[in-house]
Design a protein around this motif. Structure first.
Motif, PDB file in Angstrom:
ATOM      1  N   THR A  35       0.837  -1.218   0.000  1.00 20.96           N
ATOM      2  CA  THR A  35       0.000   0.000   0.000  1.00 20.96           C
ATOM      3  C   THR A  35       0.863   1.255   0.000  1.00 20.96           C
ATOM      4  OG1 THR A  35      -1.727  -1.187   1.200  1.00 20.96           O
ATOM      5  CG2 THR A  35      -1.816   1.222   1.235  1.00 20.96           C
ATOM      6  N   VAL A  36       1.895   1.210   0.823  1.00 16.99           N
ATOM      7  CA  VAL A  36       2.799   2.386   0.908  1.00 16.99           C
ATOM      8  C   VAL A  36       3.502   2.611  -0.423  1.00 16.99           C
ATOM      9  CG1 VAL A  36       4.855   3.295   2.028  1.00 16.99           C
ATOM     10  CG2 VAL A  36       3.102   2.152   3.392  1.00 16.99           C
ATOM     11  N   ARG A  37       3.927   1.448  -1.008  1.00 14.47           N
ATOM     12  CA  ARG A  37       4.623   1.589  -2.287  1.00 14.47           C
ATOM     13  C   ARG A  37       3.720   2.204  -3.345  1.00 14.47           C
ATOM     14  NH1 ARG A  37       6.792  -3.537  -0.909  1.00 14.47           N
ATOM     15  NH2 ARG A  37       5.397  -4.587  -2.386  1.00 14.47           N
ATOM     16  N   ARG A  38       2.440   1.826  -3.327  1.00 17.40           N
ATOM     17  CA  ARG A  38       1.499   2.405  -4.294  1.00 17.40           C
ATOM     18  C   ARG A  38       1.357   3.918  -4.080  1.00 17.40           C
ATOM     19  NH1 ARG A  38      -3.332  -2.116  -4.000  1.00 17.40           N
ATOM     20  NH2 ARG A  38      -2.273  -3.764  -5.241  1.00 17.40           N
ATOM     21  N   ARG A  39       1.273   4.288  -2.808  1.00 21.12           N
ATOM     22  CA  ARG A  39       1.150   5.732  -2.520  1.00 21.12           C
ATOM     23  C   ARG A  39       2.395   6.520  -2.982  1.00 21.12           C
ATOM     24  NH1 ARG A  39      -1.400   5.578   3.599  1.00 21.12           N
ATOM     25  NH2 ARG A  39      -3.509   4.828   2.980  1.00 21.12           N
ATOM     26  N   ILE A  40       3.576   5.896  -2.725  1.00 21.45           N
ATOM     27  CA  ILE A  40       4.824   6.568  -3.161  1.00 21.45           C
ATOM     28  C   ILE A  40       4.852   6.717  -4.672  1.00 21.45           C
ATOM     29  CG2 ILE A  40       7.323   6.291  -3.304  1.00 21.45           C
ATOM     30  CD1 ILE A  40       7.228   5.015  -0.503  1.00 21.45           C
ATOM     31  N   LYS A  41       4.441   5.642  -5.381  1.00 21.12           N
ATOM     32  CA  LYS A  41       4.409   5.709  -6.852  1.00 21.12           C
ATOM     33  C   LYS A  41       3.470   6.811  -7.319  1.00 21.12           C
ATOM     34  CE  LYS A  41       5.621   0.943  -8.018  1.00 21.12           C
ATOM     35  NZ  LYS A  41       5.161  -0.322  -8.629  1.00 21.12           N
ATOM     36  N   LYS A  42       2.289   6.934  -6.640  1.00 20.55           N
ATOM     37  CA  LYS A  42       1.354   7.987  -7.025  1.00 20.55           C
ATOM     38  C   LYS A  42       1.967   9.368  -6.820  1.00 20.55           C
ATOM     39  CE  LYS A  42      -3.260   6.048  -6.483  1.00 20.55           C
ATOM     40  NZ  LYS A  42      -4.538   6.160  -5.756  1.00 20.55           N
ATOM     41  N   ILE A  43       2.630   9.497  -5.663  1.00 21.94           N
ATOM     42  CA  ILE A  43       3.254  10.803  -5.364  1.00 21.94           C
ATOM     43  C   ILE A  43       4.330  11.133  -6.404  1.00 21.94           C
ATOM     44  CG2 ILE A  43       4.718  12.033  -3.719  1.00 21.94           C
ATOM     45  CD1 ILE A  43       3.229  10.491  -1.477  1.00 21.94           C
ATOM     46  N   TRP A  62       2.741  12.103  -9.671  1.00 22.35           N
ATOM     47  CA  TRP A  62       2.256  13.501  -9.675  1.00 22.35           C
ATOM     48  C   TRP A  62       3.408  14.516  -9.678  1.00 22.35           C
ATOM     49  CZ3 TRP A  62      -2.302  14.911 -11.116  1.00 22.35           C
ATOM     50  CH2 TRP A  62      -3.387  14.061 -10.965  1.00 22.35           C
TER      51      TRP A  62
END
Length: 698
Positions: free
Chosen positions: A5-13, A16
């Motif tokens: 989950t964290v990795r997905r959030r980092i990728k999104k950040i 962007w």
């Protein structure tokens, strides 16, 4: 490790952030592109680029090929590239833009190379970062302000120039445009300023010296170095840098560079020479430039590259300046005068051959041209117009006129002319030669003052004249140029040539803009008038008030002195030239009491004319047509009627009065009874008149 989950959030950040960065970069590129686009719209149109020519000054020349003036905001002598020696081209390219033939206007590699070389050498100004094309763009179209906007414009314009011009065109324009210090723009001007030679004659060492100047021309100029440092070390060091750079670029060998480095730097002058402005005959040059400004405008005169050939003869000009200045040096203090004006014209063409507007230097402090701007009273020299009027009305030289003038009412005062000899009776020629004031006033009133005014205008006087009795004694104002032109009518046989200063004007392409021919008008004067004026003016020189001009062969003229000796004149002619000399003080301070036209102005006139007539084509004075000529009467059978109508008398050739034994030349003439002279010669039967009795100037 991070959870899924964290990795997905980092990728999104990161995604962007990447998108934001791209947007920001795009915006930045857009802003920069927009700024460049806006700047590009301020660049000159392509047609202006294609038609550019470096500004070139106007040159003014004498008729005998001497440069009188160089009128320019920038001293420049454009030359074709093929006239510029290859070693000078190589030297400039080596030190300013070694990759000139490889880049397209902007050279990033060259910029870094120059920066590295300058850092290694400890001199951040050693080699330039701008290409030759950039420098050309900046010099022609942009300012020297060091801003980012100007630098961007410079690069854009350099690329645009490279697209439109060949490398040869760019290099030729640059070498004719760039500033080399000491007022010299372009390689030809620099070669003349620093080495006194044509650019094609420069040695390798001289070429390297010039090539080193454009980077810091004011600082590196040899003349600046001499003035500031007392030596040429700074300039020589820069020259050697250029030579070394030529070795590095393979244009010369180390041995050639070494020999050039050993060559002494020999300058043409000790200090920066005068490059432009009025160089010689400065008042005449200014007279010409005033005409050019009025016809072609200021911008074209100073930037249009005009070539102007004038009527002035520089050898005559030098003689005029020498005569005027020598008189001022020797006699100015003793006679009490501070200024001399002289103007000489060819009476047959109107060509102004010499003009002295002032005897003082420097010109910038004495710009007033007394030869054409000073409106001064001519004194007795104006009697020329009075006697011309009488002759045109049929008076002959032997006719008598009284020297006594009854007092004339002038408002609530009474006026009568001063001077000597106003109690006798004189022939016209005797009164003119001795400058008898009363006789001139009486004659003017008898022939008509209005007619005297008309005659003066007819002969070339342009100032306003008043028909009053004192006009006969020169109470009006005239200029030396007007007087010379008027007297010139006599040797021109009654024709008046308008004074002319400019012969031709051509533009920088050699196109003829103007070619002036003499403007000559026949005044329809009687041949007897011309013959009479010749005799009158000759008598002044041989037996009258102007005898000091008699050293000039075939001299004729009239002296003039005003009241209180404020102005003295001698105006005269030979068959070749008509010349007026005025001497006085611009502030109207009176001169010494011994200052007369015959003692002060006539010697100056003579000194000049003796030299000048040697330089002019030989001419002869006009003669009476054979049918009007009066010769010694031939024996013939007479009738009783003839005897009653005519008689023969012996007269003096000069005075035209009854001959005395002392008269040097005598002729027998035939007159209608009642028109023969009745008085004996006044020129040779009494002591000669004074040099010039000062007339009373009301």
């Amino acid at each position: 490790m991070f959870s899924r989950t964290v990795r997905r959030r980092i990728k999104k950040i990161l995604l962007w952030l990447e998108i934001a960065l791209i947007v920001l970069l795009g915006a930045a590129v857009g802003i920069v592109a927009g700024a460049i686009y806006q700047l590009s719209k301020t660049l000159p149109p392509e047609q202006i680029l294609a038609s550019y020519r470096p500004p070139e000054g106007t040159t003014v020349w004498s008729s005998d090929g001497v440069l009188l003036a160089k009128l320019t905001t920038e001293y420049r002598e454009p030359v074709k590239l093929e006239k510029i020696p290859q070693h000078l081209q190589d030297a400039v390219i080596a030190i300013e833009d070694a990759r000139f033939y490889q880049h397209s206007g902007f050279d990033l590699k060259g910029l870094f190379r120059a920066l590295v070389q300058n850092l290694r050498g400890g001199d951040l100004t050693g080699q330039g970062g701008s290409t030759i094309t950039q420098q050309l763009a900046r010099n022609i179209y942009l300012t020297q302000q060091k801003t980012l906007a100007r630098k961007i414009k410079e690069i854009l314009l350099a690329v645009q120039i490279e697209r439109k011009w060949t490398k040869r065109q760019i290099l030729e324009t640059y070498l004719n445009q760039v500033y080399f210090g000491s007022g010299a723009y372009g390689v030809q001007a620099a070669a003349r300023v620093y080495f006194g030679k044509d650019v094609g004659e420069l040695t390798l060492a001289e070429a390297a010296t010039l090539a080193g100047l454009p980077q810091r021309p004011s600082e590196l100029s040899p003349y600046t170095a001499l003035e500031r440092d007392g030596n040429l070390d700074r300039t020589i060091h820069r020259r050697n840098v250029v030579l070394q750079r030529m070795v590095e670029t393979g244009k010369i060998t180390p041995a050639e560079a070494q020999r050039a480095m050993q060559e002494p730097l020999r300058l043409a002058h000790r200090s920066s020479p005068q490059l432009g402005g009025y160089l010689r005959a400065k008042h005449f040059a200014d007279y010409v430039v005033s005409y050019l400004r009025g016809k072609y405008g200021e911008d074209r005169v100073f930037k249009g590259g005009l070539k102007v050939v004038t009527t002035l003869n520089y050898k005559m000009q030098r003689a005029a300046e020498a005569a005027a200045r020598e008189a001022y040096r020797r006699y100015g203090r003793s006679y009490g005068f501070s200024e001399v004006a002289l103007v000489a014209i060819d009476p047959h063409t109107g060509y102004i051959r010499a003009m002295v507007g002032s005897v003082h230097e420097p010109y910038r402090q004495h710009q007033f041209n007394c030869a054409v701007q000073a409106i001064r009273q001519p004194g007795s020299a104006f009697k020329f117009f009075v006697y011309a009027t009488a002759l045109e009305k049929g008076w002959h030289l032997g006719r008598t006129v009284s020297g006594y003038v009854r007092p004339i009412r002038d408002g609530d005062k009474w006026w009568s002319p001063g001077g000597v000899g106003n109690r006798g009776t004189y022939s016209l020629i005797g009164a003119f030669a001795a400058s008898i004031n009363g006789a001139a006033v009486n004659l003017a009133m008898q022939v008509g003052l209005d007619d005297v005014v008309e005659m003066a205008y007819r002969l070339g006087i342009k100032q306003r004249l008043l028909a009053v009795p004192s006009l006969a004694l020169g109470s009006c104002g005239v200029t030396p140029l007007e007087m010379a032109s008027a007297f010139g009518v006599v040797p021109a046989n009654g024709r008046r040539a308008e004074p002319l200063a400019v012969l031709t004007v051509t533009d920088s392409d050699g196109t003829l803009l103007e070619s002036n021919k003499p403007l000559v008008r026949d005044l329809k004067l009687s041949p007897r008038t011309i013959d009479g004026l010749i005799r009158l003016t000759r008598a002044v020189v041989t037996s009258g008030t102007g005898r000091r001009a008699g050293v000039v062969p075939n001299a004729h003229g009239k002296t003039g002195t005003t009241n209180d000796n404020t102005d003295v004149w001698f105006v005269g002619f030979t068959p070749e030239l008509a010349t007026a000399v005025w001497v006085g003080n611009r502030d109207n301070t009176p001169m010494r009491s011994a200052s007369f036209g015959g003692t002060v102005a006539a010697p100056i006139w003579a000194d000049f004319m003796r030299e000048a007539i040697r330089l002019a084509p030989k001419r002869r004075l006009p003669e009476l047509p054979r049918g009007l000529r009066v010769t010694e009467a031939q024996p013939r059978e007479r009738t009783e009627g003839d005897a009653r109508e005519t008689l023969r008398v012996r007269v003096c050739v000069e005075s035209q009065e009854l001959a005395r034994r002392a008269c040097p030349a005598v002729e027998t003439k035939e007159y209608l009874r009642g028109q023969q002279p009745t008085g004996y010669c006044t020129l040779h039967g009494r002591p000669p008149p004074r040099d010039e009795p000062p007339p009373d100037d009301p």
